[in-house]
Write an enzyme that holds these catalytic residues in place. Structure first.
Site, mmCIF file in Angstrom:
data_model
loop_
_atom_site.group_PDB
_atom_site.id
_atom_site.type_symbol
_atom_site.label_atom_id
_atom_site.label_comp_id
_atom_site.label_asym_id
_atom_site.label_seq_id
_atom_site.Cartn_x
_atom_site.Cartn_y
_atom_site.Cartn_z
ATOM 1 N N TYR A 102 0.777 -1.336 -0.567
ATOM 2 C CA TYR A 102 0.283 -0.118 -0.213
ATOM 3 C C TYR A 102 0.734 1.336 -0.430
ATOM 4 O O TYR A 102 1.682 1.088 1.120
ATOM 5 C CB TYR A 102 -0.815 0.074 1.193
ATOM 6 C CG TYR A 102 -2.520 -0.784 0.959
ATOM 7 C CD1 TYR A 102 -3.260 -0.652 -0.072
ATOM 8 C CD2 TYR A 102 -2.555 -2.060 1.720
ATOM 9 C CE1 TYR A 102 -4.390 -1.054 0.136
ATOM 10 C CE2 TYR A 102 -3.535 -2.387 2.275
ATOM 11 C CZ TYR A 102 -4.402 -2.161 0.503
ATOM 12 O OH TYR A 102 -5.531 -3.196 0.487
ATOM 13 N N ASP A 155 -5.928 -1.076 -7.022
ATOM 14 C CA ASP A 155 -7.766 -0.711 -6.414
ATOM 15 C C ASP A 155 -8.310 -0.350 -5.502
ATOM 16 O O ASP A 155 -9.560 -0.123 -5.108
ATOM 17 C CB ASP A 155 -8.226 -2.274 -6.806
ATOM 18 C CG ASP A 155 -7.678 -3.363 -5.716
ATOM 19 O OD1 ASP A 155 -7.049 -3.196 -4.930
ATOM 20 O OD2 ASP A 155 -8.269 -4.475 -6.028
ATOM 21 N N HIS A 182 -10.187 -7.026 -5.640
ATOM 22 C CA HIS A 182 -9.774 -7.419 -4.009
ATOM 23 C C HIS A 182 -10.866 -7.973 -3.204
ATOM 24 O O HIS A 182 -11.137 -7.770 -2.285
ATOM 25 C CB HIS A 182 -9.975 -5.328 -3.413
ATOM 26 C CG HIS A 182 -8.876 -5.528 -2.141
ATOM 27 N ND1 HIS A 182 -7.836 -4.301 -2.683
ATOM 28 C CD2 HIS A 182 -9.477 -5.885 -1.168
ATOM 29 C CE1 HIS A 182 -7.492 -4.349 -1.381
ATOM 30 N NE2 HIS A 182 -7.499 -4.744 -0.452
#
Ligand code: PYR
Length: 501
Positions: free
Chosen positions: A244, A272, A363
């Site tokens: 991230y 995403d 995800h």
């Protein structure tokens, strides 16, 4: 605090207990006291949950959701007050929580591991034996959970065209992913907060992956620290990093460089999730006690009452864009893979900016509801890549909804290099620990060998589009109404049910 130190210079519980409010807040974690007064407004999980433990021992709440290096990293050393004489700390009278009592009873009645015959079985057991908040966080999807369910049912729209009489005595399911040899074409994909499911957290998955020679993708939002997960690997075991991207690129750079120095073999940048989706089950379970791998002190206007996902993700940079990819290439030699690509145009763009791979993924249905399944996107992507002659320029992976080796085989027939599996291993770990993860992986291996044999392929490189019928794949409605007459007559398999109450 010097004056109140008692034997062996330890603080007493009574001393800590005086600092029990928002203006003056100490907490005990793992036998040490911390002054968190100034940190309160910055806590990504919100101040409320800390205040609940003001002047008290908060270890039990803290432990599952904070990697062990959190306090060293994010709380100034001047606020580390030192050891507490735990004999002087008043034990909290725990009220008997009826829900917890029932859960413990369900654990007593759990089916034995050998009664789990497929990955869904682990999920069914986990649902009954996990803490409600933990189950809610793992199992929730975005909004109406349409995409989450579609991920699984998309595979039901692909049917096989097996070939016969191929001499399938010997089957070899091994392949390579980003240059690493693996025994079967799945990897353990990144999932957050492993200690919600098992007190040891992600290292349990590391051990399972090692045993079965499959790759583990290490999550940014793990409960264990990154180094603990790397330390748990053995020999030439391969790990990747899921990233991230932090608003503060210096932090991101440090994470990436450290991962590379510790031997990670792939950098999977999540694309995403500029903001984590709305998972209402998670929100409803009122998970206010979170704060994994806190990367930001951002005391801005994050809404902290919205479940685990929102609380742990305030550091993620929504401004991440294609322009950042050259920078990533400049800071690492690891292959760069975009995780969460959802259309063919973006796969082609990923090739053109020099990415080494993509994961076609939504995800786990936790982000944009009504995003299509990875396998449907795959069926759109591969013919176009072949038409443009780009099919060997990039490795294409998918994740989402994979529960059977036939799902893996379908994805590989359509051109995927491998598939990611997340929740099923979390559920196996939550219900049965390492033996659960081990069995889940072994079941997939056994299914894989049998089904390769049944469609008439000895090796992974023989799998191709000619073995599948995908004509139904783009239909998002259920084509066949349920056969109610047959339902009346059908004896369902005895699943991993609990014994009669
Ligand atoms: C998730 O909850 O989906 C994260 O990626 C953290």
């Amino acid at each position: 605090h010097g004056s109140s130190n008692t034997q062996a210079n330890k603080l007493t519980g009574q001393e800590v207990a005086k600092h029990n409010n928002a203006e003056d807040c100490w907490v005990i974690i793992h036998g040490r006291a911390y002054d968190v007064t100034e940190f309160l407004p910055e806590h990504p999980g919100g101040p409320k949950i800390i205040l609940k433990y003001a002047g008290k021992d908060g270890t039990e709440q803290y432990e599952p959701i904070h990697p062990p290096d959190t306090l060293d990293k994010y709380l100034d050393k001047s606020k580390h007050l030192g050891e507490v004489d735990m004999n002087t700390v008043e034990k909290e009278e725990k009220e008997e929580d009826p829900e917890e009592i029932e859960r413990q009873e369900r654990i007593q009645r759990m089916p034995i591991l050998e009664q789990c015959y497929n990955l869904m079985d682990f999920e069914a057991v986990a649902r009954r034996v996990m803490k409600k908040t933990a189950w809610a966080y793992y199992s929730s999807g975005a909004d109406d959970e349409m995409t989450m369910r579609e991920n699984h049912s998309a595979f039901h729209k692909i049917w096989f065209r097996p070939r016969i009489l191929q001499d399938v005595e010997n089957i070899d399911t091994s392949t390579t992913m980003l240059g690493s040899k693996v025994s079967i074409p799945f990897y353990v994909t990144a999932t957050a907060l492993g200690k919600l499911g098992n007190p040891e957290g992600e290292v349990v998955l590391t051990r399972g992956a090692r045993k079965h020679n499959v790759i583990q993708m290490i999550p940014t939002l793990a409960s264990c620290s990154f180094d603990e997960i790397v330390d748990a690997k053995e020999g030439d075991q391969v790990q990747w990093l899921q990233l991230y991207v932090n608003k503060n690129r210096d932090i991101t750079k440090r994470i990436v460089e450290h991962a590379e120095s510790r031997g990670c073999k792939g950098l999977f940048i999540t694309v995403d999730a500029p903001q984590l989706g709305r998972r209402e089950k998670d929100m409803r379970s009122k998970f206010s006690d979170v704060g994994s791998n806190v990367q930001d002190t951002g005391g801005d206007n994050v809404d902290r009452s919205q479940g685990a996902a929102r609380a742990i993700s305030s550091f993620i940079d929504p401004a991440l864009s294609w322009k950042d990819i050259p920078w990533f290439k400049s800071i690492t030699k690891m292959p760069i893979i975009l995780k969460g690509v959802q259309r063919v145009e973006d796969v082609i763009r990923a090739v053109s900016v020099g990415c080494d791979g993509v994961v076609l993924s939504n995800h786990g249905g936790r982000q944009l509801d009504f995003a299509r399944s990875g396998v449907e996107v795959l069926a759109e992507v591969m013919p176009e890549l072949r038409r443009l002659g780009l099919q060997d320029k990039i490795e294409v992976y998918i994740d989402g909804g994979i529960r059977r080796a036939t799902d893996i085989i379908k994805a590989l027939c359509l051109g995927a290099k491998g598939v990611g599996i997340g929740r099923p291993f979390l559920f196996a770990m939550s219900a049965y620990g390492l033996p659960g993860v081990d069995r889940a992986m072994q079941l997939l291996k056994d299914e894989m060998e049998m089904n390769m044999r049944l469609i008439g392929c000895n090796t992974i490189d023989q799998l191709g589009p000619e073995f599948v019928d995908t004509r139904g794949l783009s239909m998002h409605s259920t084509g066949v109404p349920s056969d109610t007459l047959a339902l009346d007559a059908y004896d369902p398999l005895a699943g991993p049910r609990e014994k009669a109450r």
